[in-house]
Design an enzyme around this catalytic site. Structure first.
Site, short mmCIF file in Angstrom:
data_model
loop_
_atom_site.label_atom_id
_atom_site.label_comp_id
_atom_site.label_asym_id
_atom_site.label_seq_id
_atom_site.Cartn_x
_atom_site.Cartn_y
_atom_site.Cartn_z
CB ILE A 1 -8.85 1.98 6.72
CG1 ILE A 1 -8.43 0.54 6.43
CG2 ILE A 1 -10.16 2.34 6.04
CD1 ILE A 1 -9.29 -0.54 7.02
CD1 TRP A 2 -3.72 5.40 3.82
CD2 TRP A 2 -3.98 3.26 4.44
NE1 TRP A 2 -2.77 5.12 4.78
CE2 TRP A 2 -2.90 3.81 5.17
CE3 TRP A 2 -4.32 1.92 4.66
CZ2 TRP A 2 -2.16 3.08 6.10
CZ3 TRP A 2 -3.59 1.19 5.58
CH2 TRP A 2 -2.52 1.77 6.28
CG HIS A 3 -10.82 2.21 2.50
ND1 HIS A 3 -11.43 1.16 3.14
CD2 HIS A 3 -9.65 1.72 2.00
CE1 HIS A 3 -10.65 0.08 3.04
NE2 HIS A 3 -9.57 0.40 2.37
CE1 TYR A 4 -6.52 8.41 1.52
CE2 TYR A 4 -7.10 9.28 -0.63
CZ TYR A 4 -6.17 8.71 0.22
OH TYR A 4 -4.91 8.44 -0.22
CG HIS A 5 -15.43 7.92 -0.12
ND1 HIS A 5 -14.90 7.28 1.00
CD2 HIS A 5 -16.71 8.22 0.20
CE1 HIS A 5 -15.83 7.21 1.94
NE2 HIS A 5 -16.93 7.77 1.47
#
Length: 552
Positions: free
Chosen positions: A481-485
């Site tokens: 969901i493109w929420h990499y961290h």
């Protein structure tokens, strides 16, 4: 605006910010109030193509992964497609636009001052956040969530609270996207310079007469291939600040000689400025799984609006009428195949070969849903946290290439359990009375699950049992969901003031510092962090000069 500036170029700067993205723009606008700032952004400007930021073109813009596009494709070692933004404004130029704050517990854990956090969020919201126009499909999703037991109903709010709510959006009432680049309207145009198509190759350090290395500048390349050096003005408070995101920041630290010594030596990086084993560690991405629901009645074009924030830490969201057209799907998967062919030969990591057969088979027997009408919606679940962690390492020393990233989706049973509960809730929503007019009466849950299993949403093998075994369905159909961290985590790579441990004159201020992703979408918090830390840095700067004056 080619390699241009918003202001005259200075010989040297008080701050050099690497990355004009979601945090970098907010940070630059703030620091420019009382200092000279250079922003180096590797991509172009969102203002060059206003139609690309229209809500109708969301899917087309995100899936355009051509060499100079705003969206740079990468595939993680888990076999999941992902995207890095390369444009002024960063991910806020590409994402689904959902705007929501972090929860109070998150702010407390981060040890941020709540009144300053509140003010920083408001500063962002005054430029880019709106209340979305909630129409038929999103109303049915909201009512379906309440029917499925996700209450109370909290109405429209930016706050992160349990239950069902309508969140904010960065799309205005005519469907035009407002991005972090809009925050540059706050900047002092006399003291900020923004270079576009400027790719940083390395951060420069000096150890001369110092007990520890100090960052003093950067080397960057313009779009014509010419190398330049940008240096800090000579002052104890001046800094290089990395805001290149969860992929770019750890990658650039390593390319500059800051990272795990053996790994840097293996890539011939000299000198190793500091052996920093935690750089690139703790990488995480919130896993997403979705169910696609063709609708017998027309649906509006909507991105994320209604959301269910569950007690079991899965967030339920949805979108409708976004054009799942054959042409952009074909273009996107062609891009995936080209990317895989390029990296297959240069693999340095030991990993399972990524199978492209599923994509080839898919286009041989194209599913009718992609030639069908846009009368459809998608409901997804995102696992909060997550507990599963991976790592990032260099594939080579080319700053234009993606590093190798593994997120280890669903490695921890706790994450898998949350996914199953999330999918179970989605099934309740689909079967709810409120949602019934947007689902064909004859559509069965196994049939809808099978629909997703037949689309190459990732490069993982599919198991026939997935239709009846939700654990297997979660593993087989996981997406980003493109929420990499992670990668430059607080307490491990940076301290609580975001200063890189063991180095002077260098901070990292972006999502790579997060231990977990905030709220249901991190963009509001990443922008807030840029503003929050910018103000903190200016206060420190003011106090330093005041003290010097008093001493003089």
């Amino acid at each position: 605006m080619k390699d241009a500036t918003f202001a005259p170029t200075f010989a040297r700067y008080d701050y050099v910010i690497i990355g004009g993205g979601t945090s970098g723009c907010a940070l630059a606008a703030t620091l420019s109030q009382n200092a000279t700032v250079l922003v180096l952004e590797r991509g172009g400007s969102p203002y060059e193509n206003p139609t690309a930021t229209d809500i109708q073109n969301f899917a087309t813009t995100l899936s355009n992964t051509s060499p100079k596009s705003w969206s740079q494709l990468f595939v993680s070692e888990d076999g999941v497609y992902n995207t890095r933004a390369r444009v002024l404004g960063g991910g806020s130029v590409l994402n689904a636009g959902f705007y929501t704050r972090a929860g109070d517990d998150y702010v407390k854990e981060a040890e941020w001052k709540s009144d300053e956090v509140e003010a920083a969020y408001e500063w962002v919201e005054n430029k880019i956040a709106f209340e979305p126009p909630v129409m038929g499909w999103q109303t049915a999703l909201k009512d379906g969530l309440l029917e499925a037991g996700e209450f109370p109903y909290n109405g429209f709010t930016y706050n992160h609270t349990y239950g069902t709510k309508i969140g904010g959006t960065i799309f205005d009432n005519v469907g035009q996207r407002h991005t972090a680049a809009n925050l540059m309207e706050y900047a002092n145009s006399d003291t900020v310079a923004v270079y576009l198509h400027a790719t940083v190759h390395k951060i420069l350090f000096t150890t001369k007469g110092r007990p520890r290395p100090k960052a003093y500048g950067v080397i960057f390349q313009d779009e014509n291939g010419v190398l330049h050096k940008a240096e800090l003005a000579k002052n104890a408070m001046n800094e290089v600040i990395l805001s290149a995101g969860a992929i770019g920041s750890p990658q650039l630290l390593m390319l500059s000689g800051v990272g795990p010594m053996a790994h840097l030596a293996a890539h011939g990086i000299k000198p190793v400025v500091l052996d920093h084993p935690m750089v690139g560690q703790g990488m995480a991405d919130n896993p997403m799984n979705a169910i696609f629901i063709p609708s017998p009645t027309p649906v509006e074009v909507s991105l994320i609006q209604a959301v269910g924030i569950t007690k079991f830490d899965s967030y339920i969201e949805g979108a409708s009428g976004v054009i799942f057209s054959y042409s952009w799907t074909r273009n996107y998967f062609d891009g995936v195949l080209n990317y895989l062919n390029e990296i297959q030969t240069s693999r340095t990591t030991t990993s399972t070969p990524l199978s492209t057969q599923s994509i080839t088979d898919f286009f041989r027997s194209i599913d009718p849903l992609f030639n069908a009408t846009t009368q459809a919606g998608v409901i997804l679940q995102k696992v909060a946290g997550p507990v599963s962690r991976g790592h990032l390492e260099l594939r080579n020393t080319n700053p234009y290439d993606n590093p190798s990233v593994r997120f280890n989706y669903y490695q921890e049973p706790e994450d898998l359990k949350k996914c199953v509960e999330g999918i179970t809730t989605i099934i309740k929503v689909i079967n709810s009375k409120a949602f019934s007019k947007f689902k064909y009466p004859e559509a069965t849950i196994p049939g809808l699950l099978d629909l997703i299993l037949n689309v190459p949403t990732n490069l993982r093998p599919r198991h026939v049992t997935s239709v009846f075994n939700l654990k297997q369905f979660c593993i087989d159909t996981v997406m980003t969901i493109w929420h990499y961290h992670g990668g430059c985590q607080i307490g491990r790579v940076v301290d609580k003031n975001y200063k890189v441990l063991g180095i002077d004159g260098l901070r990292v201020i972006d999502g790579s510092t997060f231990l977990k992703s905030p709220g249901t979408n991190p963009q509001a918090t990443v922008m807030m962090l840029g503003r929050y830390m910018g103000q903190k840095i200016l206060k420190e700067r003011e106090a330093f000069f005041k003290k010097k004056e008093e001493e003089a």
